[in-house]
Design an enzyme around this catalytic site. Structure first.
Site, mmCIF file in Angstrom:
data_model
loop_
_atom_site.group_PDB
_atom_site.id
_atom_site.type_symbol
_atom_site.label_atom_id
_atom_site.label_comp_id
_atom_site.label_asym_id
_atom_site.label_seq_id
_atom_site.Cartn_x
_atom_site.Cartn_y
_atom_site.Cartn_z
ATOM 1 N N SER A 107 2.010 4.713 0.713
ATOM 2 C CA SER A 107 1.702 5.122 2.131
ATOM 3 C C SER A 107 1.667 6.605 2.447
ATOM 4 C CB SER A 107 2.683 4.338 3.083
ATOM 5 O OG SER A 107 2.481 2.892 3.146
ATOM 6 N N GLY B 212 0.746 -0.220 0.800
ATOM 7 C CA GLY B 212 -0.196 -1.068 1.597
ATOM 8 C C GLY B 212 -0.026 -0.951 2.892
ATOM 9 N N GLU C 169 6.022 4.350 -7.595
ATOM 10 C CA GLU C 169 5.484 3.570 -6.387
ATOM 11 C C GLU C 169 6.404 2.394 -5.752
ATOM 12 O OE1 GLU C 169 0.994 4.710 -6.235
ATOM 13 O OE2 GLU C 169 1.242 2.673 -7.008
ATOM 14 N N HIS D 105 -0.040 -1.386 -11.879
ATOM 15 C CA HIS D 105 0.501 -1.259 -10.609
ATOM 16 C C HIS D 105 1.093 -2.447 -9.850
ATOM 17 C CE1 HIS D 105 -0.713 -1.227 -6.031
ATOM 18 N NE2 HIS D 105 -0.684 0.136 -6.482
HETATM 19 P P1 13P Z 1 -1.438 3.061 0.113
HETATM 20 O O1 13P Z 1 -1.497 4.510 0.093
HETATM 21 O O2 13P Z 1 -2.736 2.189 0.621
HETATM 22 O O3 13P Z 1 -0.024 2.534 0.139
HETATM 23 O O4 13P Z 1 -1.493 2.360 -1.494
HETATM 24 C C1 13P Z 1 -0.995 3.127 -2.449
HETATM 25 C C2 13P Z 1 -1.202 2.911 -3.871
HETATM 26 O O5 13P Z 1 -1.294 1.640 -4.131
HETATM 27 C C3 13P Z 1 -1.644 3.627 -4.857
HETATM 28 O O6 13P Z 1 -1.721 3.181 -6.202
#
Ligand code: 13P
Length: 280
Positions: A217, A179, A173, A101
């Site tokens: 997000s 975040g 991602e 991640h």
């Molecule tokens: P958010 O949806 O809070 O941006 O986080 C996504 C995430 O890190 C999933 O691995």
């Protein structure tokens, strides 16, 4: 994605939820499944913190919800204080393990090599890797997105040797989209990443059962557009699914969007802009 493949929708709880909160979430999700409030064409997954894996697994056993760990150490040396092994998370109920991640890469220095060790160790332990890849904002600004993703996927799969995973999930991602400081991506921005990841998977694991998800997000306002506008096999959510109500709301939005997907024509600009295999 074939029409019969499930659409993945899941959430990492990151560092949220006490044992009690995790159990309450699992109970509420189980009730929703039993009340048939979860669209059948979705495959839900939750990734609790390691401390809650066992309780969440116990409460959701037989519900069809997949449980995963947010991380595990590749070993084989077990003398690594503070870590948990692939076998341990499997024993606690995980069938998925998230690897690489963005937060682990940027905050904890997880490298492509470490990711490769973890992917190989996960497969050996009988876990399905949920490999996360993504470029930073600066890499995107410099036009390096395709190169970064190609390198991340290629390196991550590089230690599998003869072992082909039964199943592999890859979440695209982009770091800039994740975040509370992230900016929600639009389908046009995500399409290139999805296509590069698919291309690299086809190159290294031809014929393997793979799924490419998008994360960063995702929320009630953008989920339908992401599903309808992208060739994506699932969505990987953080904050917006930290409540069961949030997860179920997204599940229904995804199911509705999946039904509309076939009605939409592919955008020729996206298709032609995507993968330039011969340039890599
Ligand atoms: P958010 O949806 O809070 O941006 O986080 C996504 C995430 O890190 C999933 O691995």
């Amino acid at each position: 994605m074939t029409t019969t493949a499930p659409f993945w929708l899941g959430t990492s709880w990151k560092m949220t939820k006490t044992l009690g909160e995790a159990g309450a979430y699992a109970d509420a999700l189980r009730s929703a499944v039993e009340a048939e409030d979860v669209p059948p064409d979705l495959r839900l997954f939750v990734l609790p913190a390691a401390t809650s894996l066992a309780v969440v697994h116990d409460r959701l056993a037989g519900s069809g919800v997949t449980i995963g760990s947010q991380n595990a150490h590749p070993g084989p040396d077990l003398a690594v204080t503070g870590e948990v092994s692939m076998d341990m998370v499997r024993d606690a109920g995980a069938s998925l393990v998230e690897i690489g991640h963005a937060e682990r890469r940027t905050l904890l220095g997880e490298t492509d090599d470490m990711v490769a060790d973890k992917v190989a160790a996960a497969v050996s332990a009988g876990l399905t890797p949920l490999l996360c890849v993504g470029e930073t904002a600066a890499e995107r600004a410099h036009g390096e997105t395709a190169d970064v993703l190609t390198r991340q996927v290629r390196t991550a799969l590089g230690r599998l040797e003869a072992a082909v995973p039964d199943e592999l999930l890859v979440a695209y991602e982009p770091h800039w989209a994740i975040g509370s400081n992230g900016r929600a991506a639009v389908p046009e921005e995500v399409a290139e990443g999805i296509a590069v990841v698919r291309d690299e998977l086809d190159r290294h694991l031809p014929g393997a059962r793979t799924a490419v998800l998008y994360g960063g997000s995702v929320n009630a306002g953008n989920a339908a557009d992401l599903v309808t506008g992208l060739d994506v096999d699932g969505l990987f959510v953080g904050r917006a699914a930290w409540t069961v109500a949030g997860l179920l709301d997204l599940a229904h939005r995804c199911a509705d969007a999946l039904r509309n997907r076939g009605l939409r024509q592919p955008n020729p600009d996206l298709v032609s802009a995507i993968v330039r295999k011969d340039q890599r």
